[in-house]
Design an enzyme around this catalytic site. Structure first.
Site, PDB file in Angstrom:
ATOM      1  N   GLU B  60       0.811  -1.226   0.000  1.00  0.00           N
ATOM      2  CA  GLU B  60       0.000   0.000   0.000  1.00  0.00           C
ATOM      3  C   GLU B  60       0.839   1.269   0.000  1.00  0.00           C
ATOM      4  O   GLU B  60       0.511   2.243  -0.687  1.00  0.00           O
ATOM      5  CB  GLU B  60      -0.965   0.032   1.202  1.00  0.00           C
ATOM      6  CG  GLU B  60      -2.162  -0.894   1.072  1.00  0.00           C
ATOM      7  CD  GLU B  60      -1.891  -2.301   1.561  1.00  0.00           C
ATOM      8  OE1 GLU B  60      -0.731  -2.611   1.894  1.00  0.00           O
ATOM      9  OE2 GLU B  60      -2.846  -3.098   1.624  1.00  0.00           O
ATOM     10  N   HIS B 129     -10.732  -4.300  10.340  1.00  0.00           N
ATOM     11  CA  HIS B 129     -11.362  -4.166   9.013  1.00  0.00           C
ATOM     12  C   HIS B 129     -12.706  -3.450   9.109  1.00  0.00           C
ATOM     13  O   HIS B 129     -13.541  -3.593   8.238  1.00  0.00           O
ATOM     14  CB  HIS B 129     -11.588  -5.544   8.371  1.00  0.00           C
ATOM     15  CG  HIS B 129     -10.340  -6.295   8.013  1.00  0.00           C
ATOM     16  ND1 HIS B 129      -9.502  -6.815   8.954  1.00  0.00           N
ATOM     17  CD2 HIS B 129      -9.790  -6.596   6.810  1.00  0.00           C
ATOM     18  CE1 HIS B 129      -8.493  -7.430   8.353  1.00  0.00           C
ATOM     19  NE2 HIS B 129      -8.640  -7.309   7.046  1.00  0.00           N
TER      20      HIS B 129
END
Lengths: 334, 324
Positions: B60, B129
């Site tokens: 990322e 998450h």
């Protein structure tokens, strides 16, 4: 492909002049630092002139580079304006970044010196993005990411080496191993055999060169750039050099012995190149002295001019002007 | 108008903008034939090829930095982060670079890029998450933050975000991605920085964003049955904040409740309240402003905890009544 030996005497003299201008500029900053004349910090590249001059001479003028907090030399070698440099150092609106970036964040888009990041290794993935743009436009130009031995230990560098391989990015990783990351010796903190060996592990063609030998730098970069343009793949160069100055303005260099610096100055890239040009009969000692004085005059004159403007508060960048350059948070679709 | 889930709005906006401007590219993990973690990029690789649909390894930080560099040099990247929680890994390229390069270069560089990510609770995805991460970007001048609540707003704002020259962080709530609401066809855009009155009312102003807006709408319907008329201001864009729409509503209702899923401490509600106190609307208030926020805890896996640690209809109704 042109090699260093193919350069004309005139071209070699220009390279020496660039190195001298870089050195003279950094020495002027040292002097201004000692007088506390500059507002902010700065990171000098004295002793690394062969590295930035050789690199910028060997790539195409339309190849993009992104440098680091130690970027003055690359800015000069890429053809950056000396008046705009000094105006930036003094925070004036005529600076190359209107005085808003300063020493660590020079940018000179016209000369394809895209920008510089002060976050160690953060410029590596951004350079990959520049390479992605070039690839997307089917350009024959390449992107050069300047990094140091410190950045070679950052995760972003490893992630980007892998990205560059799997996305086949036209990108040169140019790592200046100047032996120090602030006070940390690369010998102590870089694990494994060498930085370039790390690149090899990612499947990147790589080489370690003597970064204080302008000929070695020029020829290695020529080979690398040619490889990247032909194969559309990345390449990694580790150029070994020595950071003669401290890390930044405030560094008292308590972590190393002065004799180390003296020894290393024997390997000064400017001295080495000047001696070679004298040996080849291209220049005389006297001519080199004269060129050194000219470089000093060129840069000192602009520095002194900007210092006066700074001290008289003329031409300073205003808050209102600065606010215009914050990305348009006013929003709205264009 | 056809009712379609939020994720279809994302997908339509991407298709249309990639068709409209060849400089628009998408970057992210599993965005090729897999279609992205939530299905947002379905069909893109088939239509636009791998030169514009750039599938990446799980890196990322590097691929977000790569998007910054690409945006600086002529492309308009739209980056997908599989879960907003992983944006912790992208803070340096966004906060230190995308937001600052235009400024540090004295206006020589622009960074037209969009970071999009599914955000929020509701799917049993647990603590890493499911969280609300908008606070990571709200205190950084130079970044636009968008947080829509329905399919139409997702499409209209995402298209505007892609066309905007500033870096934009764009959140898509997971429950909205699955929820079917009207989706306009064709080139539908909404200006960035404009809040929307999702429900008109006269007794209290409820200010919210993302999926909490939908919880507020359910609460307002129940309040209506008790004779309490709630107006709902959906911010849609968090930065820049449309304070005018908020204050206009408060001048009408004289009461306000702020609702967001993110925890209250250091949350965006504090900023909204302060801007209210700095405005003329402050004088119109007849009661202290209340807030209903996520509790001071991570999001739990257990459904019995997950749904009760974020604003729900009951505690919104309770807060509204406390202002009356």
């Amino acid at each position: 492909m042109d090699r260093f030996d193919d350069l004309s005497s005139g071209e070699k003299i220009i390279l020496l002049k660039t190195m001298l201008l870089s050195r003279a500029t950094e020495e002027k900053i040292e002097q201004l630092n000692s007088q506390k004349a500059l507002h902010g910090t700065n990171h000098l590249c004295i002793g690394q002139e062969a590295s930035h001059t050789g690199l910028c001479a060997a790539i195409d003028k339309n190849d993009w580079i992104m440098a680091t907090h130690r970027g003055h030399g690359f800015y000069i070698a890429k053809g950056g304006s000396i008046p705009a440099f000094w105006a930036e150092m003094f925070g004036l609106s005529e600076g190359c970044c209107k005085g808003l970036g300063g020493s660590m964040h020079l940018a000179d888009i016209d000369n394809r010196y895209m920008c510089s990041s002060g976050v160690v290794a953060a410029g590596v993935p951004i350079s990959a993005g520049m390479a992605l743009s070039l690839k997307n436009k089917h350009s024959n130009n390449i992107a050069v990411s300047i990094l140091g031995d410190g950045a070679s230990n950052q995760g972003m560098t490893f992630e980007t080496m892998n990205l560059a391989v799997v996305l086949e990015l036209p990108m040169l990783f140019y790592c200046e191993n100047n032996e120090y990351a602030v006070s940390s010796r690369s010998k102590k903190f870089v694990g494994g055999e060498s930085i370039s060996k790390r690149a090899e592990a990612f499947g990147i063609e790589s080489v370690t060169i003597d970064g204080n030998d302008i000929q070695a730098v020029y020829d290695a970069v020529k080979t690398a750039a040619e490889y990247i343009r032909t194969n559309k793949k990345p390449y990694f160069i580790e150029a070994t050099t020595y950071r003669v100055s401290g890390h930044s303005r405030s560094d008292k260099k308590c972590y190393r012995d002065i004799t180390e610096e003296k020894q290393r100055l024997e390997n000064c890239p400017i001295k080495r190149f000047a001696q070679r040009l004298v040996g080849l009969g291209i220049l005389t000692e006297n001519e080199i002295e004269k060129m050194t004085a000219e470089a000093k005059e060129t840069t000192n004159k602009e520095a002194d001019k900007c210092r006066k403007l700074f001290e008289s508060n003329t031409s300073a960048t205003t808050l209102d002007e600065a606010l215009q350059y914050v990305s348009p948070a006013s929003g709205g679709a264009k | 108008m056809k009712k379609l889930p939020g994720i279809c709005a994302v997908n339509e906006a991407l298709h249309e903008e990639m068709l409209r401007d060849e400089n628009v590219i998408v970057i992210g993990e599993d965005i090729g034939v897999y279609g992205g973690g939530c299905g947002a990029t379905k069909g893109l690789i088939e239509k636009f090829g791998k030169e514009r649909v750039i599938e990446t390894p799980i890196s990322e930080t590097a691929f977000t930095g790569m998007a910054v560099g690409a945006a600086m040099t002529g492309l308009r990247p739209v980056v997908e982060i599989m879960f907003a929680d992983f944006m912790s890994l992208t803070v340096d390229p966004i906060v230190n670079h995308a937001a600052k390069l235009p400024f540090m270069s004295g206006g020589k560089l622009t960074v037209p890029m969009v970071m999009r990510a599914p955000i929020g609770y509701g799917t049993g995805a647990a603590a890493q998450h499911s969280q609300s991460v908008e606070h990571l970007f709200l205190n950084t001048p130079g970044i636009t933050v968008i947080a829509p609540s329905c399919s139409a707003d997702i499409k209209g704002l995402l298209k505007s975000a892609i066309r905007d020259d500033s870096p934009v962080v764009f959140f898509e709530h997971k429950l909205i991605n699955k929820s079917e609401t009207p989706l306009p066809e064709g080139d539908y855009t909404i200006p960035i920085g404009k809040a929307d009155i999702k429900r008109e009312g006269s007794d209290v102003t409820i200010i919210s964003y993302l999926n909490a807006v939908n919880t507020c709408i359910c609460a307002a319907e129940k309040l209506e049955k008790e004779g309490i008329s709630a107006e709902i201001v959906d911010l849609r864009t968090l930065r820049p904040l449309d304070i005018e729409t908020i204050t206009k509503s408060i001048e009408k209702t004289h009461r306000a409740v702020i609702v967001h899923d993110a925890p209250s401490f250091g949350g965006f509600g504090g900023e909204i309240l302060f801007q209210i106190t700095e405005s003329e609307a402050y004088k119109a208030l007849k009661a202290p402003v209340k807030r209903v926020c996520g509790m001071e805890m991570p999001i739990a896996y257990a459904k019995s905890v997950e749904y009760f640690s974020v604003p729900n209809e009951e505690n919104i109704i309770k807060a509204v009544k406390e202002t009356l």
